[in-house]
Motif scaffolding. Structure first.
Motif, PDB file in Angstrom:
ATOM      1  N   GLU A   1     -58.228  17.959 -21.347  1.00  0.00           N
ATOM      2  CA  GLU A   1     -59.379  17.417 -22.070  1.00  0.00           C
ATOM      3  C   GLU A   1     -60.400  18.494 -22.410  1.00  0.00           C
ATOM      4  OE1 GLU A   1     -62.815  13.932 -21.609  1.00  0.00           O
ATOM      5  OE2 GLU A   1     -61.157  14.066 -20.183  1.00  0.00           O
ATOM      6  N   ARG A   2     -60.714  19.361 -21.439  1.00  0.00           N
ATOM      7  CA  ARG A   2     -61.733  20.368 -21.722  1.00  0.00           C
ATOM      8  C   ARG A   2     -61.215  21.465 -22.644  1.00  0.00           C
ATOM      9  NH1 ARG A   2     -62.705  24.073 -16.325  1.00  0.00           N
ATOM     10  NH2 ARG A   2     -60.531  24.218 -15.621  1.00  0.00           N
ATOM     11  N   ILE A   3     -59.910  21.746 -22.605  1.00  0.00           N
ATOM     12  CA  ILE A   3     -59.376  22.747 -23.530  1.00  0.00           C
ATOM     13  C   ILE A   3     -59.320  22.186 -24.944  1.00  0.00           C
ATOM     14  CG2 ILE A   3     -57.349  24.110 -24.161  1.00  0.00           C
ATOM     15  CD1 ILE A   3     -56.699  24.357 -21.192  1.00  0.00           C
ATOM     16  N   VAL A   4     -58.646  21.068 -25.118  1.00  0.00           N
ATOM     17  CA  VAL A   4     -58.481  20.498 -26.458  1.00  0.00           C
ATOM     18  C   VAL A   4     -59.832  20.071 -27.027  1.00  0.00           C
ATOM     19  CG1 VAL A   4     -57.381  18.660 -27.789  1.00  0.00           C
ATOM     20  CG2 VAL A   4     -56.118  19.802 -25.959  1.00  0.00           C
ATOM     21  N   GLY A   5     -60.722  19.588 -26.167  1.00  0.00           N
ATOM     22  CA  GLY A   5     -62.045  19.191 -26.648  1.00  0.00           C
ATOM     23  C   GLY A   5     -62.896  20.340 -27.139  1.00  0.00           C
ATOM     24  N   SER A   6     -62.511  21.563 -26.794  1.00  0.00           N
ATOM     25  CA  SER A   6     -63.296  22.730 -27.207  1.00  0.00           C
ATOM     26  C   SER A   6     -62.828  23.342 -28.519  1.00  0.00           C
ATOM     27  CB  SER A   6     -63.253  23.804 -26.109  1.00  0.00           C
ATOM     28  OG  SER A   6     -61.978  24.453 -26.074  1.00  0.00           O
ATOM     29  N   VAL A   7     -61.705  22.880 -29.070  1.00  0.00           N
ATOM     30  CA  VAL A   7     -61.170  23.470 -30.301  1.00  0.00           C
ATOM     31  C   VAL A   7     -62.186  23.309 -31.423  1.00  0.00           C
ATOM     32  CG1 VAL A   7     -59.319  23.385 -32.000  1.00  0.00           C
ATOM     33  CG2 VAL A   7     -58.800  23.012 -29.582  1.00  0.00           C
TER      34      VAL A   7
ATOM     35  N   HIS B   1     -49.159  26.814 -21.217  1.00  0.00           N
ATOM     36  CA  HIS B   1     -49.761  27.796 -22.102  1.00  0.00           C
ATOM     37  C   HIS B   1     -50.279  27.161 -23.384  1.00  0.00           C
ATOM     38  CE1 HIS B   1     -45.629  27.698 -23.732  1.00  0.00           C
ATOM     39  NE2 HIS B   1     -46.078  28.289 -24.831  1.00  0.00           N
ATOM     40  N   LEU B   2     -51.095  27.949 -24.079  1.00  0.00           N
ATOM     41  CA  LEU B   2     -51.671  27.555 -25.368  1.00  0.00           C
ATOM     42  C   LEU B   2     -51.232  28.557 -26.408  1.00  0.00           C
ATOM     43  CD1 LEU B   2     -55.227  26.366 -26.207  1.00  0.00           C
ATOM     44  CD2 LEU B   2     -54.456  28.501 -27.249  1.00  0.00           C
ATOM     45  N   TRP B   3     -50.943  28.072 -27.632  1.00  0.00           N
ATOM     46  CA  TRP B   3     -50.641  28.985 -28.722  1.00  0.00           C
ATOM     47  C   TRP B   3     -51.176  28.440 -30.041  1.00  0.00           C
ATOM     48  CZ3 TRP B   3     -46.918  25.818 -26.614  1.00  0.00           C
ATOM     49  CH2 TRP B   3     -46.106  25.062 -27.482  1.00  0.00           C
ATOM     50  N   PHE B   4     -51.337  29.364 -30.994  1.00  0.00           N
ATOM     51  CA  PHE B   4     -51.858  29.048 -32.320  1.00  0.00           C
ATOM     52  C   PHE B   4     -50.724  29.104 -33.340  1.00  0.00           C
ATOM     53  CE2 PHE B   4     -55.404  31.011 -30.036  1.00  0.00           C
ATOM     54  CZ  PHE B   4     -56.454  30.132 -30.289  1.00  0.00           C
TER      55      PHE B   4
ATOM     56  N   THR C   1     -44.482  13.905 -24.555  1.00  0.00           N
ATOM     57  CA  THR C   1     -44.035  14.298 -23.229  1.00  0.00           C
ATOM     58  C   THR C   1     -42.528  14.549 -23.240  1.00  0.00           C
ATOM     59  OG1 THR C   1     -43.717  11.992 -22.552  1.00  0.00           O
ATOM     60  CG2 THR C   1     -45.859  13.016 -22.065  1.00  0.00           C
ATOM     61  N   PHE C   2     -42.098  15.471 -22.363  1.00  0.00           N
ATOM     62  CA  PHE C   2     -40.675  15.800 -22.254  1.00  0.00           C
ATOM     63  C   PHE C   2     -40.448  16.506 -20.926  1.00  0.00           C
ATOM     64  CE2 PHE C   2     -37.376  19.128 -22.912  1.00  0.00           C
ATOM     65  CZ  PHE C   2     -36.267  18.289 -23.013  1.00  0.00           C
ATOM     66  N   ALA C   3     -39.526  15.990 -20.131  1.00  0.00           N
ATOM     67  CA  ALA C   3     -39.084  16.631 -18.891  1.00  0.00           C
ATOM     68  C   ALA C   3     -40.239  16.971 -17.958  1.00  0.00           C
ATOM     69  CB  ALA C   3     -38.281  17.889 -19.219  1.00  0.00           C
ATOM     70  N   GLY C   4     -41.247  16.109 -17.914  1.00  0.00           N
ATOM     71  CA  GLY C   4     -42.377  16.338 -17.037  1.00  0.00           C
ATOM     72  C   GLY C   4     -43.463  17.210 -17.625  1.00  0.00           C
ATOM     73  N   TRP C   5     -43.307  17.607 -18.884  1.00  0.00           N
ATOM     74  CA  TRP C   5     -44.283  18.445 -19.565  1.00  0.00           C
ATOM     75  C   TRP C   5     -44.966  17.631 -20.667  1.00  0.00           C
ATOM     76  CZ3 TRP C   5     -45.322  23.575 -18.292  1.00  0.00           C
ATOM     77  CH2 TRP C   5     -44.463  24.145 -17.340  1.00  0.00           C
ATOM     78  N   THR C   6     -46.210  18.008 -20.974  1.00  0.00           N
ATOM     79  CA  THR C   6     -46.976  17.339 -22.029  1.00  0.00           C
ATOM     80  C   THR C   6     -47.378  18.360 -23.081  1.00  0.00           C
ATOM     81  OG1 THR C   6     -47.852  15.666 -20.508  1.00  0.00           O
ATOM     82  CG2 THR C   6     -49.051  16.016 -22.571  1.00  0.00           C
ATOM     83  N   LEU C   7     -47.109  18.038 -24.337  1.00  0.00           N
ATOM     84  CA  LEU C   7     -47.505  18.877 -25.464  1.00  0.00           C
ATOM     85  C   LEU C   7     -48.619  18.174 -26.226  1.00  0.00           C
ATOM     86  CD1 LEU C   7     -46.964  21.393 -27.275  1.00  0.00           C
ATOM     87  CD2 LEU C   7     -45.448  19.914 -28.624  1.00  0.00           C
ATOM     88  N   THR C   8     -49.786  18.814 -26.285  1.00  0.00           N
ATOM     89  CA  THR C   8     -50.940  18.275 -27.006  1.00  0.00           C
ATOM     90  C   THR C   8     -51.199  19.140 -28.232  1.00  0.00           C
ATOM     91  OG1 THR C   8     -51.893  17.537 -24.901  1.00  0.00           O
ATOM     92  CG2 THR C   8     -53.344  17.563 -26.824  1.00  0.00           C
TER      93      THR C   8
END
Length: 375
Positions: free
Chosen positions: A209-215, A165-168, A180-187
């Motif tokens: 890449e396409r999500i973070v690149g669109s911020v 998921h994404l949050w603000f 990274t933690f327990a197989g998850w990545t936080l960007t």
């Protein structure tokens, strides 16, 4: 249970955003304040947003009159163009003056609640990728679930409750990057005063890449809503005057704002009504009786004006025809205002406004029945 100050960093931008869409069960129950990873969640009473106060009728009349006459101008100049649409297969979500594109299969939903460990907990988070509805007003069980001791920045609930998921968040000066933690990545990506966090797993790694690149920062979001509106004022205001009964509209931009003042962007979320949905809401607004309401001014303090507001931006094709301001979460001053007439909220004009990232903020029981009726 009271949250510590570290969980209140988003109060100025996002306080009082609602969790009313799960309010079908309104039986009295023990409630506590919940939180999720720094996202503020507080309780707003559905029957009365503040403690009921017996007030002098003359004072109520004066306050209601002030709310209906209001301060001009309200919503400000109406732009004639929409924001940039998302690429194919994506949709745009916005908060304050920041917009992000996410896959159009990602839903809008609440993150896991602080009572995730409660016996028979009814909601432990979505099981598919989603965009978090931030600072939700949620009802949670009075239980202190154990801290999962996850790394800073990651959700505080156990990994078993996570979904991509994404949050603000309001920026707190942290460092952008990837963990990274327990197989998850936080960007993490910060733009201006807003931080965007994206939690992904192996299945959604290709979306990063396409999500973070669109911020990006925007002056008008894809739904046609501006980051800041004069309707964010703590007092009641009125929009530039027009007559909603004389116009046509093929779409309606629904813009939700927090009413913490106009000093900074207060956009909480937005969506667009089109086709029959827009036509039906416009007809209901045009047919609603004049005078505003529903109101029950004896149910709250005379200085309580609510915490959120909607701006409805009416468009006929590419041309904007006017803005209405909709107040719904106080016990007085409620209604849909075109700057000429304040009209009552009705089942057909209010209930369809809430959807996606625009959620009903709660309020008096009289508005509950027309804005969020039991399904």
């Amino acid at each position: 249970m009271t949250e510590g100050p570290e969980h209140h960093d988003r109060a100025e931008l996002a306080m009082r955003h609602a969790q009313a869409r799960r309010a079908d069960d309104l039986e009295p129950r023990q409630l506590v304040v919940g939180h999720h990873g720094g996202r503020r969640m507080t309780i707003l009473g559905v029957v009365a947003a503040v403690a009921a106060t017996v007030i002098v009728a003359a004072a109520v009349t004066a306050v209601v009159r002030a709310g209906q006459e209001g301060t001009r101008p309200g919503a400000g100049a109406t732009p004639a163009t929409m924001g940039t649409p998302a690429p194919e297969g994506m949709r745009s979500v916005s908060f304050a003056d920041v917009e992000v594109d996410v896959p159009d299969t990602w839903i809008d939903d609440d993150p896991p609640r602080s009572d995730w460990c409660a016996d028979g907990a009814q909601f432990t988070g979505p099981d598919q990728p989603y965009v978090a509805l931030d600072a939700g007003e949620v009802m949670v069980a009075a239980i202190a679930c154990p801290d999962a001791a996850n790394p800073p920045g990651f959700p505080e609930e156990p990994v078993s409750t996570w979904a991509p998921h994404l949050w603000f968040e309001q920026s707190s000066g942290g460092v952008d990057g990837t963990e990274t933690f327990a197989g998850w990545t936080l960007t993490t990506r910060t733009v201006g005063e807003v931080t965007v966090r994206l939690l992904t797993d192996e299945a959604t790694a290709d979306d990063v890449e396409r999500i973070v690149g669109s911020v990006r920062r925007v002056s008008v979001d894809a739904a046609g809503c501006e980051p800041t509106s004069a309707a964010q004022a703590r007092e009641f205001v009125r929009p530039p005057a027009f007559d909603v009964t004389t116009v046509q509209a093929t779409e309606i931009s629904v813009c939700s704002y927090t009413r913490t003042g106009t000093e900074q962007p207060g956009l909480l979320g937005s969506h667009v009504l089109t086709g029959d949905d827009a036509s039906d809401v416009l007809a209901a607004l045009q047919q609603a009786p004049a005078g505003g309401g529903p109101n029950r001014p004896g149910n709250c303090s005379p200085d309580y004006t609510g915490t959120s507001v909607l701006v409805l931006r009416l468009r006929d094709g590419p041309a904007a025809v006017g803005d209405l301001i909709v107040y719904s979460d106080s016990c007085y001053g409620n209604g849909a205002d075109d700057g000429t007439t304040v009209r009552a909220l009705t089942l057909d004009s209010c209930a369809p406004l809430w959807g996606g990232r625009v959620t009903w903020p709660g309020g008096d029981g009289t508005t509950l029945r027309v804005c969020h009726p039991r399904r």
